[in-house]
Design a protein around this motif. Structure first.
Motif, short mmCIF file in Angstrom:
data_model
loop_
_atom_site.label_atom_id
_atom_site.label_comp_id
_atom_site.label_asym_id
_atom_site.label_seq_id
_atom_site.Cartn_x
_atom_site.Cartn_y
_atom_site.Cartn_z
N GLY A 125 0.81 -1.20 0.00
CA GLY A 125 0.00 0.00 0.00
C GLY A 125 0.85 1.26 0.00
N HIS A 126 1.93 1.24 0.77
CA HIS A 126 2.84 2.38 0.82
C HIS A 126 3.45 2.64 -0.56
N ALA A 127 3.88 1.55 -1.22
CA ALA A 127 4.45 1.70 -2.57
C ALA A 127 3.42 2.27 -3.54
N LYS A 165 3.60 5.98 -5.44
CA LYS A 165 3.60 6.00 -6.90
C LYS A 165 2.50 6.88 -7.46
N TRP A 166 1.33 6.84 -6.81
CA TRP A 166 0.16 7.54 -7.35
C TRP A 166 -0.30 8.69 -6.46
N ALA A 167 0.61 9.28 -5.71
CA ALA A 167 0.25 10.40 -4.83
C ALA A 167 -0.39 11.54 -5.62
N HIS A 168 0.04 11.72 -6.87
CA HIS A 168 -0.52 12.80 -7.69
C HIS A 168 -1.92 12.51 -8.19
N ARG A 169 -2.42 11.27 -7.98
CA ARG A 169 -3.75 10.89 -8.45
C ARG A 169 -4.74 10.68 -7.30
N LEU A 170 -4.30 10.85 -6.07
CA LEU A 170 -5.20 10.65 -4.94
C LEU A 170 -6.23 11.77 -4.88
N PRO A 171 -7.48 11.47 -4.42
CA PRO A 171 -7.90 10.23 -3.77
C PRO A 171 -8.22 9.10 -4.76
N ARG A 231 -4.55 10.06 1.13
CA ARG A 231 -3.18 10.56 1.31
C ARG A 231 -2.28 9.38 1.66
N PRO A 232 -0.97 9.52 1.41
CA PRO A 232 -0.04 8.46 1.81
C PRO A 232 -0.15 8.17 3.31
N GLY A 233 -0.20 6.90 3.65
CA GLY A 233 -0.35 6.47 5.03
C GLY A 233 -1.73 5.95 5.35
#
Length: 245
Positions: A207-209, A213-219, A229-231
């Motif tokens: 999940g962390h990976a 990788k997709w932080a720019h596409r969240l949520p 968000r990450p975490g």
């Protein structure tokens, strides 16, 4: 035979960790028993990507490569129904590159579930009209168009790789959808409650990976997680008491 009638050719691949589960479930599917659907099994892989990508890179003589868990059962006539569903979905979405049996359209409060599967004895028949464009897919069963550039990401191990494929497709201008591909999923992982620590740690790491990788596409909403968000994956996992393996 016209293109409108012809069904696309399929090939199936699976990863195997337990031969008894494979024998009782996926390998017992009528379309595999009779040899109507060509398939290959990879044993003791470090990730889903190891099995899937190796099969793709072997240049299979098929238009779609189907991934199914070893604990999935495909009922009588499934291969032709799925091929027809893929054909019809491509009429609606010509750039379709990923399709699955269950997934999520939208994210967060706008998320809508789509699909038709029997999951651990519980029928999930969502109201969304199929085929349905989606932003996330469940890993139990999916298919990728062989002529697409898509590959599974080995960094995700055995989790989140289906949604990763959907997001890869979107970044490449390709479509993903859930089609009516009714099948049975007989996972021995509990749908709720305590789970082995080893499984929890694996999901947290993968999940962390995925989150990075997709932080720019969240949520992103998956069938199992709401990730804003990450975490978030680790926080959810840590909120559930585990049992020793």
């Amino acid at each position: 035979m016209s293109e409108a009638i012809r069904l696309p050719d399929l090939m199936l691949v699976t990863g195997v960790s337990r031969i008894d589960v494979l024998s009782a479930r996926l390998a017992a599917s009528p379309c595999l028993q009779r040899g109507g659907l060509p398939w290959v099994a990879h044993f003791n892989c470090d990730s889903a990507a190891m099995a899937f990508n190796a099969t793709l890179d072997s240049r299979p003589r098929a238009e779609w490569l189907v991934w199914a868990h070893q604990d999935v059962f495909l009922p009588e006539g499934w291969d032709r129904r799925f091929a027809a569903a893929l054909r019809d979905a491509r009429f609606r979405f010509p750039n379709l590159a990923v399709a699955g049996a269950y997934g999520i359209s939208g994210a967060g409060r706008s998320a809508v579930r789509a699909g038709h599967v029997l999951d651990r004895g519980q029928l999930l028949k969502e109201p969304a009209t199929l085929p349905c464009p989606v932003n996330s897919l469940d890993e139990l069963l999916l298919a990728v168009r062989v002529d697409s550039p898509l590959r599974m990401d080995p960094a995700l191990g055995f989790d989140f790789y289906a949604t990763d494929l959907v997001l890869q497709a979107q970044e490449a201008g390709l479509a993903s959808a859930v089609v009516d591909a009714y099948c049975e999923h007989w996972s021995d992982t509990p749908s709720s409650g305590p789970m082995p620590r080893e499984l929890f740690e694996r999901v947290k790491a993968n999940g962390h990976a995925f989150e990075l990788k997709w932080a720019h596409r969240l949520p992103v909403s998956t069938p199992c997680f709401e990730i804003t968000r990450p975490g978030d994956v680790a926080a959810f996992v840590d909120s559930i008491a585990w049992v020793a393996p």
